[in-house]
Design a protein around this motif. Structure first.
Motif, PDB file in Angstrom:
ATOM      1  N   GLU A 164       0.819  -1.207   0.000  1.00  0.00           N
ATOM      2  CA  GLU A 164       0.000   0.000   0.000  1.00  0.00           C
ATOM      3  C   GLU A 164       0.859   1.267   0.000  1.00  0.00           C
ATOM      4  O   GLU A 164       1.741   1.444   0.841  1.00  0.00           O
ATOM      5  N   ALA A 165       0.582   2.130  -0.957  1.00  0.00           N
ATOM      6  CA  ALA A 165       1.138   3.483  -0.974  1.00  0.00           C
ATOM      7  C   ALA A 165      -0.046   4.417  -0.846  1.00  0.00           C
ATOM      8  O   ALA A 165      -0.788   4.640  -1.804  1.00  0.00           O
ATOM      9  N   SER A 166      -0.259   4.941   0.340  1.00  0.00           N
ATOM     10  CA  SER A 166      -1.446   5.740   0.627  1.00  0.00           C
ATOM     11  C   SER A 166      -1.479   7.019  -0.212  1.00  0.00           C
ATOM     12  O   SER A 166      -0.478   7.432  -0.807  1.00  0.00           O
ATOM     13  N   GLU A 167      -2.646   7.650  -0.216  1.00  0.00           N
ATOM     14  CA  GLU A 167      -2.792   8.903  -0.953  1.00  0.00           C
ATOM     15  C   GLU A 167      -1.830   9.957  -0.423  1.00  0.00           C
ATOM     16  O   GLU A 167      -1.258  10.740  -1.197  1.00  0.00           O
ATOM     17  N   ALA A 168      -1.635   9.985   0.889  1.00  0.00           N
ATOM     18  CA  ALA A 168      -0.713  10.964   1.481  1.00  0.00           C
ATOM     19  C   ALA A 168       0.718  10.734   0.994  1.00  0.00           C
ATOM     20  O   ALA A 168       1.453  11.690   0.710  1.00  0.00           O
ATOM     21  N   VAL A 169       1.117   9.477   0.888  1.00  0.00           N
ATOM     22  CA  VAL A 169       2.462   9.158   0.391  1.00  0.00           C
ATOM     23  C   VAL A 169       2.597   9.543  -1.070  1.00  0.00           C
ATOM     24  O   VAL A 169       3.603  10.129  -1.490  1.00  0.00           O
TER      25      VAL A 169
END
Length: 346
Positions: free
Chosen positions: A258-263
């Motif tokens: 997972e690469a979150s939206e924030a990242v």
């Protein structure tokens, strides 16, 4: 010129279509399978796989754990690596050791001014018996391809790698052939004889996921290297501790981290900063490479999600070589460091 002695399970010809997890090389039978253990299914399994590979390669490459990890991150991120350094610091040995440790095929191409594109990709040869043309694959048909001193060849020859690096395929005389899976180019760049080399085109540099330097060993490390090389070359003793199928599965797991939206927004803001503070900043391809490298870094830590620390660890080697400064310089390390210092994680 190519090294005909360095071949492997995929080195002898065009890659067959891969349907996912069912294919493997012959190395899965016997010692490699036993060493590999359980097939990677989680990020923790990928981390264990990476540790086995690093430990095996470190028996040959002394004091360069960071460099070995950079190679693994590149492979797991489905990318390619550019190594800029002086001759004789172990670039070829590093590439060959990693290929052996994953039971993959390895080919080396020595780039020279008279090297032709067909010397890299392959050529159609007329067969008098069948009255047809047979394709003779070039050294690019391997799991790990070492392009030695890539900047010694003219741009026309360098361009032979562009399609291969971007699309994992080669087109000759209108026929497209798939390359092995996995496929990774490790290219070295001569930086001590600028008068005898060609500058790499920006489009080619941008296709390299990472750029690193190995550097000279310290006194203790060099003494250890000299001790290991008194007999047979230690690279010949490298044993497979993983299989090609393991690497494919590990890549799939890395792609699912997972690469979150924030990242993702953090990566985008870093890229925008480089564009605003340099003549040429990081491209969207560079942003994607940074996300993928960060996913691979998270996997090496056994995590199923990316954190800003992963991005910060990977940004210098992923973004710096893509930047051109106002002074005409090609090293954007200062720009990237400035971006990391100023851009906050939100």
């Amino acid at each position: 010129m190519t090294d005909p002695g360095e071949s492997g399970p995929f080195g002898a010809g065009p890659a067959e279509p891969v349907d996912g997890e069912s294919e493997s090389t012959g190395g899965e039978v016997g010692g490699a399978a036993a060493a590999a253990g359980v097939d990677p299914e989680t990020p923790a399994d990928v981390a264990a796989l990476a540790d086995r590979i690093v430990e095996e390669v470190e028996d040959v490459i002394v004091g360069k754990r960071d460099a070995v990890e950079h190679v693994l991150v590149t492979v797991l991120a489905r990318g390619h690596l550019l190594v800029e350094d002086v001759p004789g610091v172990g670039k070829t040995t590093l590439a060959k050791s990693v290929a052996r440790s994953i039971d993959g095929s390895f080919k080396r191409v020595q780039f020279t001014p008279d090297l032709l594109p067909s010397d890299v990709t392959g050529v159609n040869v007329f067969n008098r018996r069948t009255d047809e043309f047979d394709f003779q694959p070039g050294p690019v048909f391997a799991n790990v391809v070492l392009g030695d001193e890539i900047n010694r060849a003219p741009p026309k020859t360098q361009s032979a790698l562009l399609e291969a690096m971007e699309e994992n395929q080669v087109t000759t005389d209108g026929t497209t052939r798939a390359l092995p899976d996995p496929f990774c180019v490790i290219a070295t760049q001569n930086d001590v004889e600028p008068g005898q080399t060609y500058e790499l085109p920006v489009a080619e540099v941008d296709r390299f996921t990472k750029k690193i330097r190995l550097g000279y060993p310290d006194t203790e490390e060099e003494a250890a290297i000299l001790g290991r090389l008194t007999g047979d070359h230690p690279v010949d003793a490298v044993e497979p501790v993983a299989t090609i199928a393991d690497v494919r599965r590990a890549r799939r797991i890395v792609g699912e981290i997972e690469a979150s939206e924030a990242v993702r927004e953090y990566v985008a803001r870093l890229a925008v900063f480089t564009r605003r503070n340099a003549k040429l900043g990081a491209s969207p391809r560079g942003s994607l490479a940074l996300v993928r490298a960060s996913q691979a870094r998270a996997a090496l830590e056994g995590r199923g999600y990316v954190i800003p620390d992963d991005v910060q660890a990977e940004a210098p080697t992923v973004l710096s070589h893509r930047i051109r400064t106002e002074s005409g310089g090609t090293d954007g390390a200062d720009v990237v460091q400035d971006a990391l210092d100023r851009i906050r994680v939100e």
